[in-house]
Write a protein that holds these residues in place. Sequence first.
Motif, PDB file in Angstrom:
ATOM      1  N   ASP A  42      56.210  42.304  51.619  1.00 27.22           N
ATOM      2  CA  ASP A  42      57.307  41.373  51.818  1.00 27.22           C
ATOM      3  C   ASP A  42      58.626  42.099  51.558  1.00 27.22           C
ATOM      4  OD1 ASP A  42      55.570  39.314  52.392  1.00 27.22           O
ATOM      5  OD2 ASP A  42      55.523  38.576  50.330  1.00 27.22           O
ATOM      6  N   PHE A  43      59.628  41.775  52.349  1.00 24.81           N
ATOM      7  CA  PHE A  43      60.960  42.350  52.190  1.00 24.81           C
ATOM      8  C   PHE A  43      61.949  41.211  51.967  1.00 24.81           C
ATOM      9  CE2 PHE A  43      58.708  45.444  54.724  1.00 24.81           C
ATOM     10  CZ  PHE A  43      59.213  46.680  54.359  1.00 24.81           C
ATOM     11  N   THR A  44      62.738  41.305  50.913  1.00 28.48           N
ATOM     12  CA  THR A  44      63.876  40.404  50.781  1.00 28.48           C
ATOM     13  C   THR A  44      64.987  40.986  51.649  1.00 28.48           C
ATOM     14  OG1 THR A  44      64.846  41.613  48.914  1.00 28.48           O
ATOM     15  CG2 THR A  44      63.201  39.896  48.400  1.00 28.48           C
ATOM     16  N   PRO A  45      66.006  40.214  51.992  1.00 26.51           N
ATOM     17  CA  PRO A  45      67.106  40.767  52.788  1.00 26.51           C
ATOM     18  C   PRO A  45      67.720  42.022  52.157  1.00 26.51           C
ATOM     19  CG  PRO A  45      67.247  38.393  52.781  1.00 26.51           C
ATOM     20  CD  PRO A  45      66.150  38.757  51.807  1.00 26.51           C
ATOM     21  N   GLN A  46      67.826  42.017  50.813  1.00 27.76           N
ATOM     22  CA  GLN A  46      68.401  43.182  50.141  1.00 27.76           C
ATOM     23  C   GLN A  46      67.490  44.399  50.266  1.00 27.76           C
ATOM     24  OE1 GLN A  46      68.050  40.157  48.890  1.00 27.76           O
ATOM     25  NE2 GLN A  46      70.087  39.418  48.308  1.00 27.76           N
ATOM     26  N   GLU A  47      66.190  44.184  50.158  1.00 23.74           N
ATOM     27  CA  GLU A  47      65.249  45.304  50.287  1.00 23.74           C
ATOM     28  C   GLU A  47      65.211  45.815  51.725  1.00 23.74           C
ATOM     29  OE1 GLU A  47      62.045  44.040  46.786  1.00 23.74           O
ATOM     30  OE2 GLU A  47      61.840  43.244  48.828  1.00 23.74           O
ATOM     31  N   LEU A  48      65.293  44.909  52.667  1.00 28.41           N
ATOM     32  CA  LEU A  48      65.306  45.325  54.074  1.00 28.41           C
ATOM     33  C   LEU A  48      66.554  46.164  54.371  1.00 28.41           C
ATOM     34  CD1 LEU A  48      64.094  45.170  56.917  1.00 28.41           C
ATOM     35  CD2 LEU A  48      65.348  43.025  57.245  1.00 28.41           C
ATOM     36  N   ALA A  49      67.665  45.807  53.738  1.00 26.33           N
ATOM     37  CA  ALA A  49      68.918  46.529  53.974  1.00 26.33           C
ATOM     38  C   ALA A  49      68.824  47.991  53.562  1.00 26.33           C
ATOM     39  CB  ALA A  49      70.065  45.846  53.229  1.00 26.33           C
ATOM     40  N   GLU A  50      67.905  48.296  52.645  1.00 24.41           N
ATOM     41  CA  GLU A  50      67.722  49.685  52.223  1.00 24.41           C
ATOM     42  C   GLU A  50      67.026  50.521  53.297  1.00 24.41           C
ATOM     43  OE1 GLU A  50      65.575  49.478  48.595  1.00 24.41           O
ATOM     44  OE2 GLU A  50      67.164  48.431  47.495  1.00 24.41           O
TER      45      GLU A  50
END
Length: 234
Positions: free
Chosen positions: A89-97
Amino acid sequence: MSHATIASATASVAEAASTVAAEATRQGAPVVSQFFRSLTPDLTSPVQLVLLALAGYFTVRSTLASRSKGPEKFAMANVQEAAVPTKRDFTPQELAECDGHDEGTPLHIAVRRVVYDVSKARGFYGPGGPYANFAGRDASRGLALGAFDTSILTDLDDPIDTLEDLDKAENEALDEWATFFAGKYVPVGRLVEAPMTPERMAAAEKKAAAKEAAEKKEAAAEVEVAATESKKDV
């Protein structure tokens, strides 16, 4: 198919039948021996020659057909079930990385909450590419509307875009993009909401209050303009 190929197959069948019959006799199985001897062709009989030739023909044709079988028909299920890295799972913040800012950083994009690895298409989604603004972000709304600037993106601290306001045509456009991504790129996870921590809740409340204040200010300005125009008419 050449006559030589058929003849070769025919001879192989006859040889196999003769071998089995001889082995059955040696092992003391007269019934089996008699059966396989009945399969041994009489090369002086035109009828048996024709039947044997047909058997050889269909045997060879079946073999060649199995060897020349083309690729399996494309199916979306095969894409989704293909071996992929461990999904997460990716949160928006993790996806941004995962914005692919350098060669050592993965390049991911979310479409309808499915996260895809588009690293193999850095020319399109990497720095300087036509879709670079979507790198590490939820690209759903932008793809639905055909808008590719950063203003279309949801802030990382905001809830994930529900897309509830898209009309039929926009949803169909997004579905086409989702089908494209599913068929071309590897899905590596899903986009999920970040946990609602006290800090995040406070930030959301502050942002909502600021938005409400801005809307009230704008509405008051419109009323003032309307009043001024009304006085001019008098």
